[in-house]
Motif scaffolding. Structure first.
Motif, PDB file in Angstrom:
ATOM      1  N   GLU A   1      16.597  50.717  52.739  1.00  0.00           N
ATOM      2  CA  GLU A   1      15.586  49.688  52.481  1.00  0.00           C
ATOM      3  C   GLU A   1      15.520  48.684  53.633  1.00  0.00           C
ATOM      4  OE1 GLU A   1      12.430  47.926  50.762  1.00  0.00           O
ATOM      5  OE2 GLU A   1      13.378  49.818  50.170  1.00  0.00           O
ATOM      6  N   GLU A   2      16.670  48.373  54.209  1.00  0.00           N
ATOM      7  CA  GLU A   2      16.692  47.444  55.342  1.00  0.00           C
ATOM      8  C   GLU A   2      15.931  48.028  56.536  1.00  0.00           C
ATOM      9  OE1 GLU A   2      19.673  46.464  52.461  1.00  0.00           O
ATOM     10  OE2 GLU A   2      19.319  48.355  53.550  1.00  0.00           O
ATOM     11  N   GLN A   3      16.114  49.314  56.817  1.00  0.00           N
ATOM     12  CA  GLN A   3      15.392  49.963  57.910  1.00  0.00           C
ATOM     13  C   GLN A   3      13.890  49.968  57.642  1.00  0.00           C
ATOM     14  OE1 GLN A   3      17.481  53.675  57.739  1.00  0.00           O
ATOM     15  NE2 GLN A   3      18.988  53.110  59.303  1.00  0.00           N
ATOM     16  N   LYS A   4      13.512  50.231  56.406  1.00  0.00           N
ATOM     17  CA  LYS A   4      12.086  50.226  56.054  1.00  0.00           C
ATOM     18  C   LYS A   4      11.480  48.841  56.249  1.00  0.00           C
ATOM     19  CE  LYS A   4      12.813  53.799  52.545  1.00  0.00           C
ATOM     20  NZ  LYS A   4      12.770  54.104  51.100  1.00  0.00           N
ATOM     21  N   GLN A   5      12.144  47.831  55.756  1.00  0.00           N
ATOM     22  CA  GLN A   5      11.608  46.476  55.863  1.00  0.00           C
ATOM     23  C   GLN A   5      11.548  46.006  57.308  1.00  0.00           C
ATOM     24  OE1 GLN A   5      10.245  44.716  53.559  1.00  0.00           O
ATOM     25  NE2 GLN A   5      10.953  45.614  51.631  1.00  0.00           N
ATOM     26  N   GLN A   6      12.507  46.438  58.108  1.00  0.00           N
ATOM     27  CA  GLN A   6      12.545  46.002  59.504  1.00  0.00           C
ATOM     28  C   GLN A   6      11.414  46.603  60.324  1.00  0.00           C
ATOM     29  OE1 GLN A   6      16.188  46.936  61.571  1.00  0.00           O
ATOM     30  NE2 GLN A   6      15.518  45.962  63.484  1.00  0.00           N
ATOM     31  N   TRP A   7      11.086  47.888  60.085  1.00  0.00           N
ATOM     32  CA  TRP A   7      10.203  48.589  60.998  1.00  0.00           C
ATOM     33  C   TRP A   7       8.825  48.946  60.442  1.00  0.00           C
ATOM     34  CZ3 TRP A   7      11.149  48.259  65.848  1.00  0.00           C
ATOM     35  CH2 TRP A   7      12.464  48.149  66.301  1.00  0.00           C
ATOM     36  N   LEU A   8       8.718  49.328  59.190  1.00  0.00           N
ATOM     37  CA  LEU A   8       7.457  49.911  58.728  1.00  0.00           C
ATOM     38  C   LEU A   8       6.263  48.946  58.752  1.00  0.00           C
ATOM     39  CD1 LEU A   8       8.622  52.279  55.837  1.00  0.00           C
ATOM     40  CD2 LEU A   8       8.013  52.855  58.200  1.00  0.00           C
ATOM     41  N   PRO A   9       6.401  47.699  58.326  1.00  0.00           N
ATOM     42  CA  PRO A   9       5.216  46.817  58.386  1.00  0.00           C
ATOM     43  C   PRO A   9       4.683  46.641  59.810  1.00  0.00           C
ATOM     44  CG  PRO A   9       6.854  45.907  56.891  1.00  0.00           C
ATOM     45  CD  PRO A   9       7.519  47.048  57.597  1.00  0.00           C
ATOM     46  N   ALA A  10       5.570  46.466  60.764  1.00  0.00           N
ATOM     47  CA  ALA A  10       5.127  46.295  62.155  1.00  0.00           C
ATOM     48  C   ALA A  10       4.510  47.572  62.697  1.00  0.00           C
ATOM     49  CB  ALA A  10       6.300  45.858  63.033  1.00  0.00           C
TER      50      ALA A  10
ATOM     51  N   MET B   1       7.361  56.979  61.320  1.00  0.00           N
ATOM     52  CA  MET B   1       7.273  56.178  60.094  1.00  0.00           C
ATOM     53  C   MET B   1       7.707  56.977  58.875  1.00  0.00           C
ATOM     54  SD  MET B   1       3.751  53.986  60.681  1.00  0.00           S
ATOM     55  CE  MET B   1       3.930  53.083  59.131  1.00  0.00           C
ATOM     56  N   PHE B   2       7.265  58.230  58.782  1.00  0.00           N
ATOM     57  CA  PHE B   2       7.645  59.025  57.613  1.00  0.00           C
ATOM     58  C   PHE B   2       9.152  59.215  57.548  1.00  0.00           C
ATOM     59  CE2 PHE B   2       8.694  63.026  55.517  1.00  0.00           C
ATOM     60  CZ  PHE B   2       8.101  62.820  54.277  1.00  0.00           C
ATOM     61  N   ALA B   3       9.797  59.429  58.688  1.00  0.00           N
ATOM     62  CA  ALA B   3      11.252  59.601  58.695  1.00  0.00           C
ATOM     63  C   ALA B   3      11.940  58.373  58.117  1.00  0.00           C
ATOM     64  CB  ALA B   3      11.740  59.870  60.119  1.00  0.00           C
ATOM     65  N   ILE B   4      11.510  57.194  58.544  1.00  0.00           N
ATOM     66  CA  ILE B   4      12.108  55.956  58.028  1.00  0.00           C
ATOM     67  C   ILE B   4      11.745  55.769  56.558  1.00  0.00           C
ATOM     68  CG2 ILE B   4      12.117  53.444  58.270  1.00  0.00           C
ATOM     69  CD1 ILE B   4      11.576  53.909  61.301  1.00  0.00           C
ATOM     70  N   TYR B   5      10.492  56.054  56.216  1.00  0.00           N
ATOM     71  CA  TYR B   5      10.009  55.897  54.839  1.00  0.00           C
ATOM     72  C   TYR B   5      10.752  56.832  53.885  1.00  0.00           C
ATOM     73  CZ  TYR B   5       6.594  56.017  50.981  1.00  0.00           C
ATOM     74  OH  TYR B   5       5.978  55.958  49.751  1.00  0.00           O
ATOM     75  N   ARG B   6      10.973  58.074  54.298  1.00  0.00           N
ATOM     76  CA  ARG B   6      11.569  59.071  53.407  1.00  0.00           C
ATOM     77  C   ARG B   6      13.083  59.012  53.411  1.00  0.00           C
ATOM     78  NH1 ARG B   6      13.766  61.568  50.375  1.00  0.00           N
ATOM     79  NH2 ARG B   6      13.457  63.689  49.547  1.00  0.00           N
ATOM     80  N   TRP B   7      13.684  58.741  54.557  1.00  0.00           N
ATOM     81  CA  TRP B   7      15.127  58.882  54.666  1.00  0.00           C
ATOM     82  C   TRP B   7      15.851  57.584  54.996  1.00  0.00           C
ATOM     83  CZ3 TRP B   7      15.982  63.128  52.356  1.00  0.00           C
ATOM     84  CH2 TRP B   7      15.170  64.248  52.544  1.00  0.00           C
TER      85      TRP B   7
END
Length: 393
Positions: free
Chosen positions: A116-125, A107-113
């Motif tokens: 926005e599309e990757q964050k929205q796709q994966w982080l909430p789930a 999650m931190f990798a996606i959150y930091r690097w």
């Protein structure tokens, strides 16, 4: 015998923590003691963790990516996250590893690097525990030297095609998404990160069996055989080892606190056992040698927690440096392993029984000593800071 304080109560450390963070710690401890502790012994013996079920439970508690902001994450302090790691690892290092890999690596990798599309796709789930992530950096021949990785990503039109393998990957066989680091050129400066849905053709994650440590944890190999990804699967900006190493710092911070949990559980078990066990017509706790062992272990435990809390405050203030995380990881895992081993001696033959958690903690800590940077790696990091000389090569 009077009712004694717990080892950490000797240090009066609760006064060093905010009421909000204490409430989070106490809630996590109560929930884990109620729902996870009764099951962990069987999971460890069976070497079978119900990771998807457990991830959902932990997501409902708000523990997954809890120190991140937005995207369904709780947005707690770093110290609160650390204290949660303490409680998780007091149950089992494998349970803390699930949370660390999910929140501090994938999650931190996606959150930091991530985009926005990757964050929205994966982080909430992922925050909810509805999707599990893993982090593919280590390779069969490249652990302490990730810059030598052989996993390669090559452009093919607008797509990327990945080939290679990763090893010792927590959550790999149950993951819905893998953050995979791959070489795209000729030097470590060309390493890039990719967000890889695990249902992509060519991706597989065979589970690693036969472990004597971290048995209540899913550990896998990742195999990438012509995995074709769209152009937007790559992290858009970060290049080189800066990306993966920033994630490792996040995970190591959790270990600084988590290892204290395994040590605390081992020592509290040893104290309780020594008070109940009768040797030559009096409690084992009444002998000088036993008390000397317990006193020394309590001292090391308290020092480790003081260091963890200090590093937590530095992180909350935005002042924590990577070499300070190395200090904490090196000291606290060493101390925890010694406490678990010494606690085992107090339990005697019962110390090797799964009826008690001490040998399980000791076995797990052998892995914690190695992953996220071996003790030798952290010694060399600190040695470089102290001397200005790079001894890695």
């Amino acid at each position: 015998m009077s009712t004694p304080p717990t080892p950490l109560e000797l240090f009066d450390l609760d006064g060093q923590v905010s009421d909000i963070d204490l409430d989070i710690r106490n809630t996590v401890r109560s929930a884990l003691d109620r729902s996870v502790r009764p099951r962990i012994r069987q999971w460890y013996e069976d070497a079978a963790l119900p990771a998807k079920e457990l991830a959902k439970e932990l997501g409902d508690l708000g523990l997954l990516g809890m120190h991140l902001e937005g995207y369904g994450c709780a947005g707690t302090s770093a110290t609160a996250y650390g204290l949660a790691c303490t409680e998780l690892e007091a149950i089992d290092s494998g349970v803390r590893s699930l949370v660390s890999v999910q929140g501090s690596l994938a999650m931190f990798a996606i959150y930091r690097w991530g985009s926005e599309e990757q964050k929205q796709q994966w982080l909430p789930a992922m925050a909810a525990g509805d999707a599990i992530g893993c982090f593919g950096l280590t390779e069969p021949d490249f652990g302490s030297n990730p810059g030598g990785m052989r996993t390669f990503a090559k452009r093919d039109g607008d797509d990327w095609v990945l080939n290679g393998s990763k090893m010792w990957i927590t959550n790999g066989s149950v993951a819905d998404v893998a953050v995979v680091w791959a070489q795209t050129g000729e030097s470590s400066r060309d390493i890039r990160g990719f967000v890889v849905p695990t249902d992509t053709p060519g991706f597989s994650a065979p589970e690693i069996k036969g472990k004597m440590s971290l048995r209540a944890s899913v550990t896998s190999e990742l195999v990438l055989d012509g995995v074709r990804l769209p152009a937007d699967a790559v992290f858009p900006e970060v290049r080189g080892l800066r990306g993966p190493l920033s994630c490792l710092d996040e995970a190591r911070f959790g270990i600084v606190f988590g290892s204290v949990g395994a040590a605390r559980d081992s020592l509290e078990t040893a104290i309780a056992y020594s008070r109940d066990r009768q040797i030559f017509d009096k409690p084992l706790a009444g002998y000088q040698l036993t008390q000397a062992k317990l006193a020394d272990m309590a001292l090391e435990l308290g020092k480790a927690m003081l260091l963890a809390l200090h590093l937590g405050r530095l992180k909350d203030e935005g002042k924590l440096r990577p070499e300070q995380i190395s200090l904490g990881k090196l000291n606290n895992v060493r101390a925890a392993l010694e406490i678990a081993r010494e606690s085992r001696t107090i339990l005697g033959a019962n110390g090797i029984s799964s009826e008690y958690p001490v040998m399980r903690h000791a076995n797990n800590l052998e892995s914690v000593l190695t992953y996220e940077g071996t003790s030798e790696v952290h010694q060399l990091i600190l040695g470089k800071v102290l001397t200005g000389a790079d001894a890695f090569r």
